[in-house]
Write a protein that holds these residues in place. Structure first.
Motif, mmCIF file in Angstrom:
data_model
loop_
_atom_site.group_PDB
_atom_site.id
_atom_site.type_symbol
_atom_site.label_atom_id
_atom_site.label_comp_id
_atom_site.label_asym_id
_atom_site.label_seq_id
_atom_site.Cartn_x
_atom_site.Cartn_y
_atom_site.Cartn_z
ATOM 1 N N THR A 167 106.539 40.751 97.591
ATOM 2 C CA THR A 167 107.676 41.552 98.038
ATOM 3 C C THR A 167 108.895 40.670 98.266
ATOM 4 N N GLN A 168 108.683 39.355 98.296
ATOM 5 C CA GLN A 168 109.774 38.388 98.297
ATOM 6 C C GLN A 168 109.507 37.393 97.177
ATOM 7 N N SER A 169 110.566 36.909 96.564
ATOM 8 C CA SER A 169 110.424 36.038 95.408
ATOM 9 C C SER A 169 109.517 34.847 95.715
ATOM 10 N N GLY A 170 108.504 34.663 94.873
ATOM 11 C CA GLY A 170 107.599 33.532 95.019
ATOM 12 C C GLY A 170 106.366 33.810 95.840
ATOM 13 N N GLY A 171 106.252 35.002 96.433
ATOM 14 C CA GLY A 171 105.102 35.287 97.288
ATOM 15 C C GLY A 171 103.774 35.222 96.556
ATOM 16 N N SER A 172 103.725 35.769 95.337
ATOM 17 C CA SER A 172 102.461 35.741 94.594
ATOM 18 C C SER A 172 102.142 34.332 94.108
ATOM 19 N N LYS A 173 103.171 33.547 93.763
ATOM 20 C CA LYS A 173 102.928 32.163 93.332
ATOM 21 C C LYS A 173 102.322 31.348 94.468
ATOM 22 N N VAL A 174 102.820 31.555 95.675
ATOM 23 C CA VAL A 174 102.263 30.838 96.825
ATOM 24 C C VAL A 174 100.816 31.261 97.054
ATOM 25 N N ALA A 175 100.539 32.570 96.962
ATOM 26 C CA ALA A 175 99.171 33.048 97.165
ATOM 27 C C ALA A 175 98.223 32.444 96.139
ATOM 28 N N LEU A 176 98.625 32.449 94.868
ATOM 29 C CA LEU A 176 97.788 31.889 93.809
ATOM 30 C C LEU A 176 97.579 30.391 94.004
ATOM 31 N N ALA A 177 98.660 29.659 94.272
ATOM 32 C CA ALA A 177 98.547 28.212 94.439
ATOM 33 C C ALA A 177 97.711 27.860 95.665
ATOM 34 N N ALA A 178 97.853 28.635 96.731
ATOM 35 C CA ALA A 178 97.071 28.379 97.942
ATOM 36 C C ALA A 178 95.592 28.646 97.696
ATOM 37 N N LEU A 179 95.296 29.744 97.004
ATOM 38 C CA LEU A 179 93.903 30.038 96.659
ATOM 39 C C LEU A 179 93.324 28.902 95.818
ATOM 40 N N ALA A 180 94.042 28.493 94.778
ATOM 41 C CA ALA A 180 93.548 27.420 93.911
ATOM 42 C C ALA A 180 93.356 26.122 94.695
ATOM 43 N N ARG A 181 94.276 25.815 95.599
ATOM 44 C CA ARG A 181 94.174 24.592 96.402
ATOM 45 C C ARG A 181 92.877 24.569 97.197
ATOM 46 N N CYS A 182 92.577 25.708 97.832
ATOM 47 C CA CYS A 182 91.353 25.740 98.633
ATOM 48 C C CYS A 182 90.106 25.748 97.766
ATOM 49 N N LEU A 183 90.127 26.509 96.678
ATOM 50 C CA LEU A 183 88.962 26.508 95.787
ATOM 51 C C LEU A 183 88.687 25.111 95.256
ATOM 52 N N HIS A 184 89.738 24.407 94.888
ATOM 53 C CA HIS A 184 89.567 23.044 94.385
ATOM 54 C C HIS A 184 88.948 22.146 95.461
ATOM 55 N N GLY A 185 89.408 22.306 96.695
ATOM 56 C CA GLY A 185 88.855 21.527 97.790
ATOM 57 C C GLY A 185 87.406 21.862 98.085
ATOM 58 N N TRP A 186 87.005 23.094 97.761
ATOM 59 C CA TRP A 186 85.616 23.513 97.969
ATOM 60 C C TRP A 186 84.734 23.194 96.764
ATOM 61 N N ASP A 187 85.291 22.571 95.733
ATOM 62 C CA ASP A 187 84.567 22.225 94.513
ATOM 63 C C ASP A 187 84.236 23.460 93.678
ATOM 64 N N TRP A 188 85.181 24.401 93.635
ATOM 65 C CA TRP A 188 85.099 25.539 92.728
ATOM 66 C C TRP A 188 86.086 25.249 91.592
ATOM 67 N N PRO A 189 85.646 24.980 90.390
ATOM 68 C CA PRO A 189 86.559 24.454 89.375
ATOM 69 C C PRO A 189 87.445 25.483 88.691
ATOM 70 N N LEU A 190 87.048 26.757 88.690
ATOM 71 C CA LEU A 190 87.744 27.744 87.862
ATOM 72 C C LEU A 190 88.160 28.979 88.652
ATOM 73 N N LEU A 191 89.259 29.573 88.206
ATOM 74 C CA LEU A 191 89.749 30.834 88.742
ATOM 75 C C LEU A 191 90.058 31.731 87.547
ATOM 76 N N ASP A 192 89.310 32.800 87.392
ATOM 77 C CA ASP A 192 89.495 33.716 86.267
ATOM 78 C C ASP A 192 90.751 34.560 86.479
ATOM 79 N N ALA A 193 91.595 34.644 85.450
ATOM 80 C CA ALA A 193 92.795 35.475 85.511
ATOM 81 C C ALA A 193 92.762 36.593 84.475
ATOM 82 N N GLN A 194 91.643 36.763 83.797
ATOM 83 C CA GLN A 194 91.354 37.885 82.910
ATOM 84 C C GLN A 194 92.195 37.890 81.634
ATOM 85 N N VAL A 195 93.418 38.438 81.696
ATOM 86 C CA VAL A 195 94.214 38.687 80.493
ATOM 87 C C VAL A 195 95.542 37.945 80.594
ATOM 88 N N GLU A 196 95.963 37.334 79.525
ATOM 89 C CA GLU A 196 97.166 36.492 79.560
ATOM 90 C C GLU A 196 98.444 37.298 79.741
#
Length: 247
Positions: A167-196
């Motif tokens: 709802t504000q510019s960049g909100g979804s990018k922060v959510a995605l990057a934050a999720l990836a940051r934590c998954l990487h720290g937990w040793d989860w290598p992949l995040l499926d995004a389904q369709v390009e």
């Protein structure tokens, strides 16, 4: 004569057709029907399959080729956006506003899309998965206001992203990057995004051959997920931490 995908049997534990048998046109359509019960949904995700349909359609199950995938250590934020984040007062947390996130994803206007595929039936199914500890959200707050988020399904050490919003510019990018940051720290290598789409590719998503993706899913979904609720494991932290490309 157009090919038709098979109908799923009524038994929610029945196996899905192999992903490689999905149609080429429309790309990835694998099966029709069934239901959205937790056993069926979790069985689908364990095999790299997801539901996607609109009101008035039967449930449609997909396994496209290629598959859009993020390596959790390689989500890309631009230098300009990182500079903006250094001044941000946003905070990030997980699983504290799941229903708000899924509702925001359903409401947000999207280019080329009329209405939403997050039907009432889909919403109820993923809320139930959330209550059972399988569906999760990452939320971005400006004070007490929710400004971005992402939700999806975790099986083993594999995360399947479903939708995100801002709802504000960049909100979804922060959510995605934050999720990836934590998954990487937990040793989860992949995040499926389904369709390009162009936005995902600009953030570092890769296009994987379906066979390669499914081979990795088979491994990751069988790995034990660490204990404890996502809210406590994820914590609450400032979005400006994402400004440092080394984190």
């Amino acid at each position: 004569m157009a090919l038709r995908p098979p109908l799923l049997p009524a038994d929610p534990d029945a196996p899905f057709p192999p992903g490689a048998s999905a149609l080429r046109q429309p790309d990835g359509l694998l099966a029709i029907g069934g239901d959205l019960t937790p056993p069926r949904l979790l069985n689908a995700y364990r095999h790299g399959i997801f539901p996607w349909y609109s009101d008035g359609q039967p449930i449609l199950w997909w396994c496209p080729d290629p598959r859009t995938v993020f390596r959790t250590g390689r989500v890309r934020l631009s230098s300009r956006f990182r500079r903006e984040l250094r001044r941000s007062c946003w905070s990030v947390r997980a699983d504290t506003a799941f229903e708000q996130v899924i509702d925001a994803c359903a409401r947000i206007p999207r280019d080329g899309q009329h209405g939403t595929w997050i039907t009432a039936q889909m919403r109820a199914a993923y809320v139930e998965l959330h209550h059972r500890g399988h569906a999760h959200s990452v939320e971005v707050f400006d004070g007490q206001q929710l400004v971005g988020g992402i939700y999806g399904v975790a099986v083993g050490r594999m995360f399947f992203g479903e939708s995100m919003f801002s709802t504000q510019s960049g909100g979804s990018k922060v959510a995605l990057a934050a999720l990836a940051r934590c998954l990487h720290g937990w040793d989860w290598p992949l995040l499926d995004a389904q369709v390009e789409n162009a936005h995902l590719l600009s953030l570092g998503a890769e296009l994987w051959p379906r066979d390669d993706f499914l081979a990795q899913v088979a491994v990751q979904t069988q790995m034990p997920e660490p204990p404890n609720a996502w809210t406590s494991r994820f914590g609450t932290w400032p979005a400006r931490l994402l400004a440092d490309p080394s984190t």
